[in-house]
Design an enzyme around this catalytic site. Structure first.
Site, PDB file in Angstrom:
ATOM      1  N   ARG A  65      12.058  -8.827   5.504  1.00  0.00           N
ATOM      2  CA  ARG A  65      12.433  -7.414   5.490  1.00  0.00           C
ATOM      3  C   ARG A  65      13.541  -7.144   6.501  1.00  0.00           C
ATOM      4  NH1 ARG A  65       7.552  -3.322   5.865  1.00  0.00           N
ATOM      5  NH2 ARG A  65       7.244  -4.389   7.867  1.00  0.00           N
TER       6      ARG A  65
ATOM      7  N   LYS B  26       0.830  -1.221   0.000  1.00  0.00           N
ATOM      8  CA  LYS B  26       0.000   0.000   0.000  1.00  0.00           C
ATOM      9  C   LYS B  26       0.854   1.256   0.000  1.00  0.00           C
ATOM     10  CE  LYS B  26      -2.308  -0.840   3.763  1.00  0.00           C
ATOM     11  NZ  LYS B  26      -1.564  -2.081   4.139  1.00  0.00           N
TER      12      LYS B  26
ATOM     13  N   ARG C 291      -9.968   0.775   9.482  1.00  0.00           N
ATOM     14  CA  ARG C 291      -9.431  -0.497   9.958  1.00  0.00           C
ATOM     15  C   ARG C 291     -10.523  -1.448  10.440  1.00  0.00           C
ATOM     16  NH1 ARG C 291      -3.911  -0.616  10.612  1.00  0.00           N
ATOM     17  NH2 ARG C 291      -2.847   1.394  10.529  1.00  0.00           N
TER      18      ARG C 291
ATOM     19  N   ARG D  66      13.136  -6.054  12.415  1.00  0.00           N
ATOM     20  CA  ARG D  66      12.317  -5.426  13.456  1.00  0.00           C
ATOM     21  C   ARG D  66      11.534  -6.478  14.226  1.00  0.00           C
ATOM     22  NH1 ARG D  66       8.860  -0.783  10.582  1.00  0.00           N
ATOM     23  NH2 ARG D  66       7.723  -2.684  10.105  1.00  0.00           N
TER      24      ARG D  66
END
Length: 215
Positions: free
Chosen positions: A126, A16, A92, A159
């Protein structure tokens, strides 16, 4: 022609942010995210809302979730001042979707459709520079030197929310809360499902065409 009002939906890792940035650049509209809107309006006076705190900043500094009513008001303010927009990260849940219908008229609703397995691979692979925040991926976007940022030489880290257990939990939350929003919009004429598993340029061709057709 007035600038388009675009809503983009998709799970974490669907792309997105990448597509929203291209929409904002190509169509000259604002990229409105709940995070940016909250930060821009963190000192907004909400004392009339009968909430625990009088500003969004107080919720953020306390580490508490900002109530839907406050988020709704902030998004409405952001959209009311935007000359066209791509809305990313809101609504959401179904309650927020109902509020959005009272705030604005949408020209096109884009859904970046990506399978769960692909989302897990994207998110768990990632890596982020610990110094400058540049993103890499162990498979799709590797640095020149493993574990080292090309831009600043910082260490690349995974992360906490990209750990496999955290990723699965994030996707479960999305399925429970936000998938019903996609289902809510799916029967509308201005709803366009886009295959988000392809290369970003191929996804962009469909995104651009959908906006030009519907706006």
């Amino acid at each position: 022609m007035s600038k388009p009002h675009v809503l983009i939906l998709g799970a974490p890792g669907a792309g997105k942010g990448t597509q929203s940035a291209r929409i904002a650049d190509a169509f000259g509209v604002e990229h409105v995210t709940t995070g940016d809107a909250l930060r821009a309006n963190k000192d907004m006076d909400i004392s009339d809302m009968d909430t625990e705190y009088d500003t969004p900043r107080a919720y953020m500094e306390a580490g508490d979730l900002v109530p839907d009513a406050v988020v709704n008001a902030i998004v409405e303010e952001a959209l009311s001042t935007a000359d066209g927009y791509v809305l990313d990260g809101y609504p959401r849940n179904l309650e927020q979707a109902e509020e959005l219908e009272d705030m604005t008229d949408l020209d096109v609703i884009l859904h970046l459709d990506v399978s769960r397995g692909e989302l897990v691979d994207r998110l768990t692979g990632r890596r982020v520079c610990d110094d400058c925040g540049t993103n890499y991926h162990v498979e799709f976007d590797q640095p020149e030197t493993e574990g080292v940022c090309d831009d600043c030489g910082g260490d690349l880290v995974q992360r906490e929310d990209d750990q496999p257990e955290s990723v699965e939990n994030r996707l479960d939350v999305f399925d429970d809360n936000t998938q019903p929003v996609i289902d809510h919009y799916s029967d509308r004429d201005d709803f366009v499902a886009v295959d988000g598993e392809r290369a970003p340029d191929a996804v962009w061709e469909d995104v651009e065409a959908a906006i030009e057709t519907n706006a």
